[in-house]
Design a protein around this motif. Structure first.
Motif, PDB file in Angstrom:
ATOM      1  N   HIS A   1       3.923  -3.373   9.919  1.00 43.73           N
ATOM      2  CA  HIS A   1       2.725  -3.360   9.094  1.00 43.73           C
ATOM      3  C   HIS A   1       2.315  -4.791   8.728  1.00 43.73           C
ATOM      4  O   HIS A   1       1.118  -5.121   8.735  1.00 43.73           O
ATOM      5  CB  HIS A   1       2.971  -2.559   7.810  1.00 43.73           C
ATOM      6  CG  HIS A   1       3.273  -1.119   8.065  1.00 43.73           C
ATOM      7  ND1 HIS A   1       3.706  -0.256   7.059  1.00 43.73           N
ATOM      8  CD2 HIS A   1       3.214  -0.367   9.207  1.00 43.73           C
ATOM      9  CE1 HIS A   1       3.887   0.942   7.594  1.00 43.73           C
ATOM     10  NE2 HIS A   1       3.607   0.901   8.879  1.00 43.73           N
TER      11      HIS A   1
ATOM     12  N   GLN B   1      -4.082   2.385   9.744  1.00 46.28           N
ATOM     13  CA  GLN B   1      -2.996   3.064   9.038  1.00 46.28           C
ATOM     14  C   GLN B   1      -1.943   2.076   8.546  1.00 46.28           C
ATOM     15  O   GLN B   1      -1.417   2.206   7.428  1.00 46.28           O
ATOM     16  CB  GLN B   1      -2.351   4.107   9.942  1.00 46.28           C
ATOM     17  CG  GLN B   1      -3.233   5.312  10.234  1.00 46.28           C
ATOM     18  CD  GLN B   1      -2.621   6.243  11.256  1.00 46.28           C
ATOM     19  OE1 GLN B   1      -1.482   6.047  11.694  1.00 46.28           O
ATOM     20  NE2 GLN B   1      -3.367   7.269  11.650  1.00 46.28           N
TER      21      GLN B   1
ATOM     22  N   ARG C   1      -0.950   1.748   4.654  1.00 41.21           N
ATOM     23  CA  ARG C   1       0.431   1.983   4.194  1.00 41.21           C
ATOM     24  C   ARG C   1       0.996   0.745   3.504  1.00 41.21           C
ATOM     25  O   ARG C   1       1.767   0.865   2.537  1.00 41.21           O
ATOM     26  CB  ARG C   1       1.293   2.394   5.374  1.00 41.21           C
ATOM     27  CG  ARG C   1       0.955   3.788   5.910  1.00 41.21           C
ATOM     28  CD  ARG C   1       1.679   4.121   7.181  1.00 41.21           C
ATOM     29  NE  ARG C   1       1.286   5.441   7.688  1.00 41.21           N
ATOM     30  CZ  ARG C   1       1.656   5.932   8.857  1.00 41.21           C
ATOM     31  NH1 ARG C   1       2.448   5.212   9.662  1.00 41.21           N
ATOM     32  NH2 ARG C   1       1.251   7.129   9.244  1.00 41.21           N
TER      33      ARG C   1
ATOM     34  N   SER D   1       2.273   0.708  -0.311  1.00 44.17           N
ATOM     35  CA  SER D   1       3.628   0.301  -0.695  1.00 44.17           C
ATOM     36  C   SER D   1       3.607  -0.796  -1.751  1.00 44.17           C
ATOM     37  O   SER D   1       4.527  -0.898  -2.567  1.00 44.17           O
ATOM     38  CB  SER D   1       4.408  -0.170   0.546  1.00 44.17           C
ATOM     39  OG  SER D   1       3.836  -1.348   1.089  1.00 44.17           O
TER      40      SER D   1
END
Length: 284
Positions: free
Chosen positions: A6, A35, A39, A43
């Motif tokens: 990510h 995505q 995410r 987080s």
């Protein structure tokens, strides 16, 4: 714990400024990159990216994350290189032509250094012909440069046209004296192509600026001193392409990778693969 994949998508998005371009660079679908960012934001509990119809930019929190994200990926690369089965180490001497360095190489070198931290990468920037001469005597392992159409050395990356450029094309072309030419010194491929095209069309010319750096040539052209020649995808800001019917047509040039036969094959292949995946023409 933050997901490194990510974070990599986040850094690539920051570098490209576009979800589409980030996805293409990473070899992922655009929805996957989206995505990853969502995410990462979830987080951290912070909004990292501001999106509108024109651009993608980082929020204040996104800017704050940048340095930490880069450090985490750098550390991950060093650990993987240190303990990986196929880690690369040693010295790799890369030669790159001046105009390529000025346009699109930074991210490629950043990624290579992160992926292979045990490789001591040395960079030389010069004219294409000079780089080939250095490679012939063993001073360079890999060269990223231009060649004339019809030449066969190296691995072809892509081909594109050369164009005439000036700050004010109409003013330059209205002058009655010989065409003022701004050019790299000999042995420059673009200089040779320009001079041969003008001579073939019997257009008188004179050199008004010679400089070994693209920034110097661009400064002279932006000052209105004359015309210069560049690949179409590498047109400097502030210069305009001269219409095709006003000056002789220039031949295309090809961008190639040339490796030295005795160079470390694994290191050369690793860098060559990265360059080949990223070196695509950009509209100028």
């Amino acid at each position: 714990m933050l997901n490194l994949q990510h974070l990599n998508s986040f850094l690539t998005l920051q570098q490209t400024g576009s979800f589409t371009d980030a996805a293409a660079r990473l070899g992922l679908g655009q929805s996957t990159v989206t995505q990853h960012i969502q995410r990462l934001e979830k987080s951290l509990g912070r909004r990292l990216v501001a999106r509108d119809t024109h651009q993608v930019r980082l929020t204040t929190d996104g800017e704050a994350l940048l340095g930490y994200a880069q450090s985490m990926l750098d550390l991950d690369g060093k650990v993987a290189a240190l303990f990986g089965e196929s880690r690369l180490r040693g010295r790799l001497k890369l030669g790159v032509s001046e105009d390529v360095v000025a346009n699109r190489l930074t991210e490629i070198l950043e990624d290579f250094i992160r992926l292979h931290p045990l490789v001591d990468l040395e960079l030389t920037v010069a004219l294409s012909a000079v780089l080939y001469q250095m490679q012939d005597v063993g001073d360079l392992d890999l060269v990223l440069a231009k060649r004339h159409v019809g030449e066969t050395q190296g691995r072809l990356l892509y081909r594109e046209p050369l164009v005439w450029l000036a700050r004010d094309p109409a003013f330059i072309l209205s002058r009655s004296e010989a065409l003022p030419l701004i050019a790299f010194p000999h042995p420059s491929i673009t200089r040779r192509v320009a001079q041969e095209a003008l001579d073939g069309a019997k257009v008188p010319w004179r050199i008004v600026c010679t400089c070994g750096s693209l920034s110097g040539l661009t400064a002279a052209a932006r000052a209105g001193m004359g015309v210069m020649v560049q690949p179409r995808s590498m047109v400097p800001e502030g210069l305009r392409e001269i219409p095709a019917d006003r000056l002789p047509v220039l031949e295309d040039v090809e961008f190639v990778l040339v490796s030295r036969r005795s160079a470390d094959a694994a290191m050369v292949d690793a860098l060559s693969s990265l360059i080949a995946a990223r070196m695509v023409p950009q509209s100028g």
